[in-house]
Structure formats: structure tokens, C-alpha cells
Scaffold this active site. Structure first.
Site, short mmCIF file in Angstrom:
data_model
loop_
_atom_site.label_atom_id
_atom_site.label_comp_id
_atom_site.label_asym_id
_atom_site.label_seq_id
_atom_site.Cartn_x
_atom_site.Cartn_y
_atom_site.Cartn_z
N GLN A 42 0.83 -1.20 0.00
CA GLN A 42 0.00 0.00 0.00
C GLN A 42 0.87 1.26 0.00
O GLN A 42 1.91 1.30 0.65
CB GLN A 42 -0.89 0.00 1.25
CG GLN A 42 -2.15 0.82 1.10
CD GLN A 42 -3.23 0.40 2.09
OE1 GLN A 42 -3.27 -0.74 2.51
NE2 GLN A 42 -4.09 1.30 2.47
N SER A 63 3.98 -6.62 2.75
CA SER A 63 2.63 -6.51 3.33
C SER A 63 1.59 -7.01 2.34
O SER A 63 1.57 -8.18 1.99
CB SER A 63 2.38 -5.06 3.78
OG SER A 63 1.18 -4.96 4.51
N LEU A 64 0.73 -6.12 1.83
CA LEU A 64 -0.25 -6.48 0.81
C LEU A 64 0.40 -7.22 -0.36
O LEU A 64 -0.17 -8.15 -0.94
CB LEU A 64 -0.92 -5.20 0.30
CG LEU A 64 -1.59 -5.26 -1.08
CD1 LEU A 64 -2.87 -6.07 -0.99
CD2 LEU A 64 -1.86 -3.87 -1.60
N ARG A 122 -9.47 -8.57 2.98
CA ARG A 122 -8.44 -7.99 3.85
C ARG A 122 -8.63 -6.48 3.98
O ARG A 122 -8.59 -5.93 5.07
CB ARG A 122 -7.06 -8.31 3.25
CG ARG A 122 -5.86 -7.78 4.04
CD ARG A 122 -4.60 -8.12 3.25
NE ARG A 122 -3.36 -7.91 4.00
CZ ARG A 122 -2.64 -6.81 3.95
NH1 ARG A 122 -3.03 -5.78 3.22
NH2 ARG A 122 -1.51 -6.71 4.65
N HIS A 126 -0.23 -3.88 11.00
CA HIS A 126 0.80 -4.75 11.57
C HIS A 126 1.05 -4.48 13.05
O HIS A 126 2.19 -4.39 13.50
CB HIS A 126 2.10 -4.64 10.75
CG HIS A 126 1.91 -5.00 9.31
ND1 HIS A 126 1.71 -6.30 8.90
CD2 HIS A 126 1.82 -4.23 8.19
CE1 HIS A 126 1.53 -6.31 7.58
NE2 HIS A 126 1.58 -5.08 7.14
N GLN A 159 0.22 -12.39 9.52
CA GLN A 159 0.82 -11.18 8.95
C GLN A 159 0.16 -9.87 9.40
O GLN A 159 0.82 -8.86 9.60
CB GLN A 159 0.79 -11.28 7.42
CG GLN A 159 1.66 -10.28 6.70
CD GLN A 159 1.00 -9.71 5.46
OE1 GLN A 159 -0.01 -9.01 5.55
NE2 GLN A 159 1.55 -10.01 4.31
#
Length: 295
Positions: A9, A87-88, A112, A194, A243
Site C-alpha cells: 500500500q 505486506s499487501l 483484507r 501490523h 501477517q
């Protein structure tokens, strides 16, 4: 050995993916399928929307996923020896290495995004980039604060993003500045990604991930939570669920990929952030960016 990495992101930009739609029949068909799966016209927002339109989490995450995955699918030579995503971007990596189908990957990314948006609305929270301190110092300061604040993204040596409640981040930024941080900059984000504040999103996404088929990949994925190469679908699932509330160990991922023989890193998707982070780990490493259709 070729490492392929996928951005997260923040890499989105107006007009992203339009060249793919116009030049590749395969990409066009998958973009149209994505509109059906998501239940809204994401292509219109990606191609014609402005920065604000693209900032909505429910748009941002699928948009970056689509751009990355469709670039990988339309590349002439895509033969990864190892993959990772920030991440994503881990979801893009898992489609690229065959763990997830395009359809399942997109559905999970959409779920998500929605789950994270809901978690962000439960409590005001944010993130901050800390530059110029050892990781251990940042970890120690975070642990000493009585509000929620944790290390969230280990981006490269000397750059760590922290995540937590508004109060926790403010206290940590003040303490880290006193410790000599070159910068302690609050980020314009929707919430504390996170961190433990994402627990409601983790629970919601866990059910969706458990119900999705994960196949044995063509090459290992170096996962965010442990920075280790994984090929076992059951373990990939566990790590993907963890995650959302665990830190992204990007520095360690790049170090481990290099230690395991990576000779080049190709970033597939919008932006150049990951190429820059790889160079911060090893300035001599070859980095390549693929962010537009290759005729």
C-alpha cells in the site's frame, strides 16, 4: 537466481494499469473479471480517479494487487526462483508463484481491505517512520511505552516504521527523537497496520484464508512474518494469517534472499520503493522495475 518482489500500500497512482488494459487482451479480460468479483468498477477508479479516490483502502489494496499480478501475467519472461511481497504485496507474490489463483487472491485482498478498514474505525491509530536509529533502540523504546506501539515494518537498515495508538505513537516519536532519530515522522495512513490493533481484522481474514485452497508453489515465497523461504501451503496459510498483527521483516527478507543466491531483484507493480530498499541493503545488487506493459 532471479528474485521478484511486489509492492504494498502507498505505491498507487492515478492511471495505473491503463496501458495493460489497452494493450493486452488477457489483462483486459482479467480487469473485467475483477470488476465482477469486487462488485464495483475498480478499473474506472484506477484509470480515471484522482489521488483521493485511490486512497480508499477498499480501492487501494485491490488496485495495487491487480496492477502487480497482471504485469507478471503479461511479462514475456517470468520465471521466478524466489518471490516476496511487502505486506499487501505478499498476496501478489502468492498468485505469481502459483500458490493462489487470480480469483482467490483478489477475493482475499478485498476481504483484507474491508476487514482492515473496520479495524481502523474501532480505535484512532496511526504509524510513524523512524529514520537513523538501530532497530534495537526502536524496539526498546516501543517496549517502554504504556500505550500500544510496536515495530511494524523493518524496511531497511536505519528505517523502521512503528504502529500503534495515537497516544502511543506520539510518545514514541518524542522519545525516539530524544534518542537521536534523524526523523520521527507520522504517516498519513488509515490506522495501525501490523500491530495488535489489527486483531479484529486478523480474526475475520483467518476464516477466509482457511476456506481458500492454497497450492504448492513453483518457487518459495519469503514471508513477511519470518523472512524465511516457504513452499508448504499449510505453513504459507498460517504465516499469512499472522501477517496482519505481526511486523513486516523486509530487511531480513532481502538479506535472506541475497544469502540464498539472489543475483537480481525485479519489482513488479507501481512505484520504485522496493528497489530503493534493496539498494539500502546491498547497493551493488542489480534492481529492475516493471511498472508498465512490455510490448
Amino acid at each position: 537466481m532471479k528474485a521478484y518482489v511486489f509492492p504494498g500500500q502507498g505505491a498507487q497512482y492515478p492511471g495505473m494499469g491503463k496501458d495493460l488494459y489497452e494493450n493486452s487482451a488477457e489483462a483486459k479480460a482479467l480487469f473485467e473479471k475483477a470488476n465482477d468479483i469486487l462488485g464495483f468498477d475498480i478499473t474506472k477508479i484506477m484509470f480515471e480517479g484522482d489521488v483521493e479516490d485511490l486512497k480508499q483502502t477498499k480501492v487501494t489494496q485491490p488496485a495495487i494487487f491487480l496492477h502487480s499480478v497482471l504485469l507478471a501475467k503479461t511479462m514475456k519472461e517470468f520465471a521466478p526462483d524466489m518471490v516476496a511481497g511487502h505486506s499487501l504485496g505478499e498476496f501478489s507474490a502468492l498468485v505469481a508463484n502459483g500458490t493462489l489463483t487470480f480469483e482467490d487472491g483478489l477475493k482475499l485482498v478485498s476481504q483484507r481491505a474491508m476487514a482492515m478498514q473496520k479495524a481502523c474505525e474501532l480505535e484512532p491509530s496511526t504509524m510513524a517512520a523512524i529514520v537513523g536509529l538501530e532497530d534495537a533502540v526502536v524496539e526498546e523504546v516501543c517496549a517502554s511505552i504504556d500505550d500500544v506501539v510496536v515495530p511494524a515494518n523493518y524496511n531497511c537498515p536505519g528505517q523502521l516504521v512503528i504502529s500503534g495508538s495515537e497516544a502511543g505513537i506520539d510518545k514514541a516519536c518524542a522519545a525516539l527523537t530524544e534518542k537521536g532519530a534523524k526523523r520521527a515522522l507520522k504517516l498519513v495512513v488509515g490506522g495501525a497496520f501490523h500491530s495488535p490493533l489489527m486483531e479484529p481484522a486478523r480474526e475475520e481474514l483467518a476464516a477466509a484464508i482457511e476456506a481458500t485452497t492454497f497450492s504448492t508453489p513453483v518457487c518459495p515465497v519469503y514471508q513477511n512474518v519470518n523472512a524465511q523461504p516457504v513452499s508448504d501451503p499449510a505453513v504459507i496459510k498460517e504465516n499469512l494469517i499472522a501477517q496482519l498483527t505481526a511486523p513486516v521483516k523486509w530487511t531480513q527478507i532481502v538479506q535472506n534472499m541475497i544469502a540464498d543466491g539472489a543475483t537480481s531483484f525485479t519489482e513488479i507493480g507501481p512505484g520504485k520503493v522496493l528497489q530503493g530498499l534493496v539498494k539500502k541493503v546491498d547497493r551493488n545488487m542489480e534492481t529492475i522495475g516493471v511498472n508498465a506493459f512490455e510490448a
